[in-house]
Design a protein around this motif. Structure first.
Motif, PDB file in Angstrom:
ATOM      1  N   LEU A   7       0.833  -1.215   0.000  1.00 44.89           N
ATOM      2  CA  LEU A   7       0.000   0.000   0.000  1.00 44.89           C
ATOM      3  C   LEU A   7       0.864   1.260   0.000  1.00 44.89           C
ATOM      4  N   ASP A  10       0.484   3.714  -5.607  1.00 48.70           N
ATOM      5  CA  ASP A  10      -0.093   3.077  -6.793  1.00 48.70           C
ATOM      6  C   ASP A  10       0.930   3.007  -7.937  1.00 48.70           C
ATOM      7  N   ASP A 255     -10.687   0.681  -6.589  1.00 50.63           N
ATOM      8  CA  ASP A 255      -9.633   1.164  -5.676  1.00 50.63           C
ATOM      9  C   ASP A 255     -10.229   2.140  -4.668  1.00 50.63           C
ATOM     10  N   ARG A 258     -12.115   0.366  -1.892  1.00 53.10           N
ATOM     11  CA  ARG A 258     -11.210  -0.271  -0.919  1.00 53.10           C
ATOM     12  C   ARG A 258     -10.539   0.773  -0.020  1.00 53.10           C
ATOM     13  N   ALA A 259     -10.189   1.922  -0.578  1.00 56.64           N
ATOM     14  CA  ALA A 259      -9.584   2.981   0.248  1.00 56.64           C
ATOM     15  C   ALA A 259     -10.576   3.471   1.299  1.00 56.64           C
ATOM     16  N   ASN A 283      -8.263   7.049  -3.922  1.00 61.85           N
ATOM     17  CA  ASN A 283      -7.514   5.844  -3.541  1.00 61.85           C
ATOM     18  C   ASN A 283      -6.416   6.083  -2.522  1.00 61.85           C
ATOM     19  N   THR A 318      -4.448   2.471  -2.409  1.00 62.96           N
ATOM     20  CA  THR A 318      -4.993   1.253  -3.023  1.00 62.96           C
ATOM     21  C   THR A 318      -4.788   1.316  -4.539  1.00 62.96           C
ATOM     22  N   HIS A 319      -4.756   0.131  -5.147  1.00 60.71           N
ATOM     23  CA  HIS A 319      -4.502   0.039  -6.592  1.00 60.71           C
ATOM     24  C   HIS A 319      -4.865  -1.359  -7.075  1.00 60.71           C
ATOM     25  N   VAL A 322      -3.999  -4.702  -5.287  1.00 61.21           N
ATOM     26  CA  VAL A 322      -4.505  -4.982  -3.936  1.00 61.21           C
ATOM     27  C   VAL A 322      -5.934  -5.497  -4.090  1.00 61.21           C
ATOM     28  N   LEU A 327      -6.841  -6.537   1.106  1.00 58.88           N
ATOM     29  CA  LEU A 327      -7.453  -5.458   1.876  1.00 58.88           C
ATOM     30  C   LEU A 327      -7.827  -5.949   3.271  1.00 58.88           C
TER      31      LEU A 327
END
Ligand SMILES: *Cc1c(COP(=O)(O)O)cnc(C)c1O
Length: 339
Positions: A7, A10, A255, A258-259, A283, A318-319, A322, A327
């Motif tokens: 993390l 990106d 992304d 998830r962030a 992200n 995040t990217h 991931v 996560l």
């Protein structure tokens, strides 16, 4: 233990299998002679997407920013920019060295500039202070947890800039597009030049683009050469760049989702860390921590890599590389972290 969940940035994204195939198959020529058809196709596609007449492919986002400053600003003048912008804080003083300008660095706590700060900066020239020859903005704003500008504020700042040109550092402008549904061209419209990175969330291995008016981009081509950024058979890099523009923007909302989940855990674990999870729309998650090295060591031991962007400031990005399992590992590691 499976691979580390990275993390830190990106920029660590791997090119896709399609990208690797496109590199092998790319039709190339000497781009310094303007003869690489794949680079030309990428520059044209980017210019069209950003609503600008022309574009230039460069090795990095820093070089795109530096070229913009060299072409648009005048040595011995001031460039107004947010104090935490990449151009001001993360390019090792390059604008002073390359373009002979000084920054009038203004507050950008929420990622945006205040129109009054821009107006005051310009008016100060009447009081023996340096003239302002350029205004630089960043959208999304990295250090402000990937904050997206409001269109209303952008218009107000553009009005305050008056005759001074605007350069938009849009390293992650497509994240702003994905988060808002407002297209990159609309975000770039008030700016003379705009820079975007292909090598971050869009997963291309190398490269950024600068778009703007024909004469500015022609001048930029010369500056790219001066900076040592003229490339030869660069179509092998432009080919994955084309795929990045064509197919990687649509997946950015993954992304962002998830962030947002990471931001929730961080705000629960450290309620006073200065992070408002509701403000995380893209992200990036940045937060303050009293002992970042200790936290990073703990995360590493749990198989998670995080980074720092300043004293006591931790960053999680995040990217595409991931996934949900990664996560979950990161969330568990954060929730169980020491103070
Ligand atoms: C990454 C980044 C850059 C520089 O891009 P490089 O390709 O790493 O040189 C510029 N501005 C912002 C906001 C960035 O995040």
């Amino acid at each position: 233990m499976p691979d580390l969940v990275d993390l830190r940035s990106d920029t660590v994204t791997q090119p896709t299998a399609d990208m690797r195939r496109s590199m092998a198959a790319a039709v190339v020529g000497d781009d310094d002679y303007g003869e690489d058809p794949t680079v030309r196709a990428l520059e044209e596609a980017f210019a069209a997407r950003l609503g600008k007449p022309a574009a230039l492919f460069v090795p990095s986002g820093v070089m795109a920013n530096q070229i913009a400053v060299r072409v648009l600003a005048t040595a011995g003048t001031a460039v107004v920019a947010g104090r935490r912008q990449h151009l001001v804080s993360y390019e090792y003083g390059a604008a002073a060295r390359n373009a002979g300008v000084q920054f009038l660095a203004v507050d950008d706590e929420d990622g945006m500039l205040e129109p009054d700060d821009v107006r005051n900066g310009r008016e100060a020239a009447a009081y023996h202070q340096p003239a302002v020859s350029l205004v630089c903005l960043e959208n999304t704003h990295m250090a402000a947890s990937g904050a997206v500008w409001s269109m209303e504020r952008l218009r107000a700042v553009a009005a305050a800039a008056g005759d001074a040109p605007i350069h938009l550092d849009g390293a992650r402008l497509f994240n702003a597009e994905a988060a808002t549904g407002v297209g990159a061209a609309a975000w770039a419209a008030p700016a003379t030049t705009v820079m975007c990175c292909l090598s971050k969330g869009l997963c291309a291995p190398v490269g950024s683009l600068l778009a703007g008016p024909e004469d500015v981009i022609t001048g930029g081509r010369l500056e790219r050469k001066r900076l040592g950024g003229g490339m030869r058979q660069a179509g092998v890099l432009a080919a994955p760049g084309l795929l990045a523009l064509e197919s990687m923007i649509e997946r950015l909302p993954e992304d962002h989702a998830r962030a947002a989940l990471l931001a929730e855990v961080v705000a629960q674990r450290w309620p006073d860390c200065g992070l408002d999870p509701a403000a995380v729309r893209t992200n990036i998650v940045c937060f303050t921590h009293a002992a970042p090295e200790k936290l990073l060591d703990h995360l590493h031991a749990e198989g998670v890599l995080a980074g720092t962007i300043g004293p006591q400031t931790v960053r999680l990005v995040t990217h595409r590389d991931v996934d949900d399992a990664g996560l979950d590992r990161a969330r568990t590691a954060l929730a169980g972290a020491p103070d």
